[in-house]
Design a protein around this motif. Sequence first.
Motif, PDB file in Angstrom:
ATOM      1  N   VAL A   1       0.834  -1.203   0.000  1.00 12.50           N
ATOM      2  CA  VAL A   1       0.000   0.000   0.000  1.00 12.50           C
ATOM      3  C   VAL A   1       0.870   1.254   0.000  1.00 12.50           C
ATOM      4  O   VAL A   1       0.611   2.201  -0.748  1.00 12.50           O
ATOM      5  CB  VAL A   1      -0.979  -0.011   1.195  1.00 12.50           C
ATOM      6  CG1 VAL A   1      -1.639   1.343   1.382  1.00 12.50           C
ATOM      7  CG2 VAL A   1      -2.023  -1.099   1.005  1.00 12.50           C
ATOM      8  N   ALA A   2       1.921   1.274   0.803  1.00 10.38           N
ATOM      9  CA  ALA A   2       2.822   2.433   0.845  1.00 10.38           C
ATOM     10  C   ALA A   2       3.489   2.660  -0.506  1.00 10.38           C
ATOM     11  O   ALA A   2       3.586   3.802  -0.973  1.00 10.38           O
ATOM     12  CB  ALA A   2       3.878   2.237   1.928  1.00 10.38           C
ATOM     13  N   PHE A   3       3.949   1.581  -1.144  1.00  4.40           N
ATOM     14  CA  PHE A   3       4.591   1.688  -2.450  1.00  4.40           C
ATOM     15  C   PHE A   3       3.627   2.267  -3.483  1.00  4.40           C
ATOM     16  O   PHE A   3       3.953   3.226  -4.187  1.00  4.40           O
ATOM     17  CB  PHE A   3       5.091   0.308  -2.894  1.00  4.40           C
ATOM     18  CG  PHE A   3       5.745   0.283  -4.242  1.00  4.40           C
ATOM     19  CD1 PHE A   3       7.075   0.629  -4.395  1.00  4.40           C
ATOM     20  CD2 PHE A   3       5.034  -0.103  -5.369  1.00  4.40           C
ATOM     21  CE1 PHE A   3       7.690   0.600  -5.636  1.00  4.40           C
ATOM     22  CE2 PHE A   3       5.634  -0.135  -6.616  1.00  4.40           C
ATOM     23  CZ  PHE A   3       6.964   0.214  -6.751  1.00  4.40           C
ATOM     24  N   PHE A   4       2.428   1.703  -3.558  1.00  2.98           N
ATOM     25  CA  PHE A   4       1.465   2.158  -4.555  1.00  2.98           C
ATOM     26  C   PHE A   4       0.954   3.567  -4.258  1.00  2.98           C
ATOM     27  O   PHE A   4       0.756   4.358  -5.188  1.00  2.98           O
ATOM     28  CB  PHE A   4       0.306   1.157  -4.675  1.00  2.98           C
ATOM     29  CG  PHE A   4       0.613   0.028  -5.610  1.00  2.98           C
ATOM     30  CD1 PHE A   4       0.119   0.008  -6.904  1.00  2.98           C
ATOM     31  CD2 PHE A   4       1.414  -1.027  -5.207  1.00  2.98           C
ATOM     32  CE1 PHE A   4       0.411  -1.031  -7.774  1.00  2.98           C
ATOM     33  CE2 PHE A   4       1.719  -2.077  -6.064  1.00  2.98           C
ATOM     34  CZ  PHE A   4       1.210  -2.075  -7.357  1.00  2.98           C
ATOM     35  N   ASP A   5       0.755   3.902  -2.988  1.00  2.00           N
ATOM     36  CA  ASP A   5       0.332   5.267  -2.641  1.00  2.00           C
ATOM     37  C   ASP A   5       1.395   6.287  -3.017  1.00  2.00           C
ATOM     38  O   ASP A   5       1.084   7.350  -3.559  1.00  2.00           O
ATOM     39  CB  ASP A   5       0.024   5.381  -1.149  1.00  2.00           C
ATOM     40  CG  ASP A   5      -1.336   4.811  -0.782  1.00  2.00           C
ATOM     41  OD1 ASP A   5      -2.146   4.531  -1.695  1.00  2.00           O
ATOM     42  OD2 ASP A   5      -1.584   4.635   0.431  1.00  2.00           O
ATOM     43  N   THR A   6       2.641   5.968  -2.736  1.00  2.00           N
ATOM     44  CA  THR A   6       3.733   6.888  -3.076  1.00  2.00           C
ATOM     45  C   THR A   6       3.886   7.007  -4.581  1.00  2.00           C
ATOM     46  O   THR A   6       4.124   8.099  -5.105  1.00  2.00           O
ATOM     47  CB  THR A   6       5.050   6.420  -2.431  1.00  2.00           C
ATOM     48  OG1 THR A   6       4.844   6.262  -1.030  1.00  2.00           O
ATOM     49  CG2 THR A   6       6.164   7.414  -2.663  1.00  2.00           C
ATOM     50  N   TRP A   7       3.746   5.900  -5.285  1.00  2.41           N
ATOM     51  CA  TRP A   7       3.807   5.918  -6.754  1.00  2.41           C
ATOM     52  C   TRP A   7       2.693   6.800  -7.307  1.00  2.41           C
ATOM     53  O   TRP A   7       2.912   7.609  -8.205  1.00  2.41           O
ATOM     54  CB  TRP A   7       3.686   4.489  -7.256  1.00  2.41           C
ATOM     55  CG  TRP A   7       3.800   4.278  -8.729  1.00  2.41           C
ATOM     56  CD1 TRP A   7       4.315   5.127  -9.662  1.00  2.41           C
ATOM     57  CD2 TRP A   7       3.401   3.114  -9.455  1.00  2.41           C
ATOM     58  NE1 TRP A   7       4.257   4.559 -10.915  1.00  2.41           N
ATOM     59  CE2 TRP A   7       3.691   3.325 -10.805  1.00  2.41           C
ATOM     60  CE3 TRP A   7       2.813   1.909  -9.065  1.00  2.41           C
ATOM     61  CZ2 TRP A   7       3.425   2.377 -11.786  1.00  2.41           C
ATOM     62  CZ3 TRP A   7       2.554   0.956 -10.051  1.00  2.41           C
ATOM     63  CH2 TRP A   7       2.855   1.196 -11.393  1.00  2.41           C
ATOM     64  N   LYS A   8       1.509   6.684  -6.753  1.00  3.40           N
ATOM     65  CA  LYS A   8       0.354   7.448  -7.221  1.00  3.40           C
ATOM     66  C   LYS A   8       0.508   8.932  -6.906  1.00  3.40           C
ATOM     67  O   LYS A   8       0.321   9.778  -7.774  1.00  3.40           O
ATOM     68  CB  LYS A   8      -0.917   6.902  -6.586  1.00  3.40           C
ATOM     69  CG  LYS A   8      -2.178   7.662  -6.942  1.00  3.40           C
ATOM     70  CD  LYS A   8      -3.370   7.131  -6.188  1.00  3.40           C
ATOM     71  CE  LYS A   8      -3.192   7.491  -4.735  1.00  3.40           C
ATOM     72  NZ  LYS A   8      -4.192   7.067  -3.824  1.00  3.40           N
ATOM     73  N   ASP A   9       0.871   9.257  -5.666  1.00  2.00           N
ATOM     74  CA  ASP A   9       0.898  10.650  -5.220  1.00  2.00           C
ATOM     75  C   ASP A   9       2.210  11.367  -5.496  1.00  2.00           C
ATOM     76  O   ASP A   9       2.221  12.577  -5.682  1.00  2.00           O
ATOM     77  CB  ASP A   9       0.612  10.728  -3.720  1.00  2.00           C
ATOM     78  CG  ASP A   9      -0.748  10.168  -3.367  1.00  2.00           C
ATOM     79  OD1 ASP A   9      -1.648  10.180  -4.235  1.00  2.00           O
ATOM     80  OD2 ASP A   9      -0.915   9.702  -2.224  1.00  2.00           O
ATOM     81  N   GLY A  10       3.323  10.638  -5.448  1.00  2.36           N
ATOM     82  CA  GLY A  10       4.629  11.257  -5.643  1.00  2.36           C
ATOM     83  C   GLY A  10       5.073  12.117  -4.475  1.00  2.36           C
ATOM     84  O   GLY A  10       6.037  12.875  -4.588  1.00  2.36           O
ATOM     85  N   THR A  11       4.419  11.980  -3.342  1.00  2.00           N
ATOM     86  CA  THR A  11       4.701  12.821  -2.185  1.00  2.00           C
ATOM     87  C   THR A  11       6.037  12.464  -1.537  1.00  2.00           C
ATOM     88  O   THR A  11       6.306  11.303  -1.252  1.00  2.00           O
ATOM     89  CB  THR A  11       3.583  12.659  -1.138  1.00  2.00           C
ATOM     90  OG1 THR A  11       2.334  12.898  -1.766  1.00  2.00           O
ATOM     91  CG2 THR A  11       3.762  13.619   0.018  1.00  2.00           C
ATOM     92  N   GLY A  12       6.865  13.478  -1.328  1.00  2.00           N
ATOM     93  CA  GLY A  12       8.113  13.308  -0.603  1.00  2.00           C
ATOM     94  C   GLY A  12       9.209  12.566  -1.344  1.00  2.00           C
ATOM     95  O   GLY A  12      10.175  12.125  -0.722  1.00  2.00           O
ATOM     96  N   LEU A  13       9.093  12.442  -2.640  1.00  3.00           N
ATOM     97  CA  LEU A  13      10.102  11.698  -3.402  1.00  3.00           C
ATOM     98  C   LEU A  13      11.261  12.590  -3.811  1.00  3.00           C
ATOM     99  O   LEU A  13      11.096  13.774  -4.080  1.00  3.00           O
ATOM    100  CB  LEU A  13       9.470  11.081  -4.655  1.00  3.00           C
ATOM    101  CG  LEU A  13       8.417  10.018  -4.419  1.00  3.00           C
ATOM    102  CD1 LEU A  13       7.819   9.575  -5.747  1.00  3.00           C
ATOM    103  CD2 LEU A  13       9.019   8.827  -3.690  1.00  3.00           C
ATOM    104  N   ARG A  14      12.427  11.983  -3.849  1.00  2.96           N
ATOM    105  CA  ARG A  14      13.629  12.664  -4.346  1.00  2.96           C
ATOM    106  C   ARG A  14      13.995  12.071  -5.697  1.00  2.96           C
ATOM    107  O   ARG A  14      13.566  10.966  -6.038  1.00  2.96           O
ATOM    108  CB  ARG A  14      14.775  12.475  -3.365  1.00  2.96           C
ATOM    109  CG  ARG A  14      14.503  13.142  -2.046  1.00  2.96           C
ATOM    110  CD  ARG A  14      15.713  13.107  -1.169  1.00  2.96           C
ATOM    111  NE  ARG A  14      15.427  13.853   0.053  1.00  2.96           N
ATOM    112  CZ  ARG A  14      15.856  13.499   1.229  1.00  2.96           C
ATOM    113  NH1 ARG A  14      16.592  12.419   1.367  1.00  2.96           N
ATOM    114  NH2 ARG A  14      15.562  14.223   2.277  1.00  2.96           N
ATOM    115  N   ALA A  15      14.837  12.744  -6.438  1.00  2.00           N
ATOM    116  CA  ALA A  15      15.180  12.323  -7.796  1.00  2.00           C
ATOM    117  C   ALA A  15      15.872  10.966  -7.856  1.00  2.00           C
ATOM    118  O   ALA A  15      15.820  10.289  -8.876  1.00  2.00           O
ATOM    119  CB  ALA A  15      16.050  13.377  -8.468  1.00  2.00           C
TER     120      ALA A  15
END
Length: 123
Positions: free
Chosen positions: A44-58
């Motif tokens: 769930v964390a992986f897919f939520d982050t993939w969907k939202d892009g929140t807090g990601l670095r390059a």
Amino acid sequence: NLIEEAPYIQPLTRILKVRAGATLAIYHRLLQIEDAENIAADVVAFFDTWKDGTGLRANDPIYRLREWTLEDAARRSTKGRAPDYRFVAYVMTAWNKWRDGETIRQLKWTYTPSNRMAWPVPH
């Protein structure tokens, strides 16, 4: 379980224009990983982050996956999309790198006559 899992994939198909069937298959496969504590929470964390892009670095694997997914969707009307097997391999590669806590400069999986990378098995 696919009927219960399918609604979770719909926002990804709408926001990132990912392939619904392949994405659902990946989601389901990741939930099947054995010997991992809290695998459902990680998926769930992986897919939520993939969907939202929140807090990601390059250099984050999910950031690289998100960028590749958006580029792939943009190419669909001009050059055509990457094949489904490449999409699955990229998601699995990003998943493995993310789970291992690795950073990457480029998301890459190649399978050519001269360079055959192993199929990424999720862990």
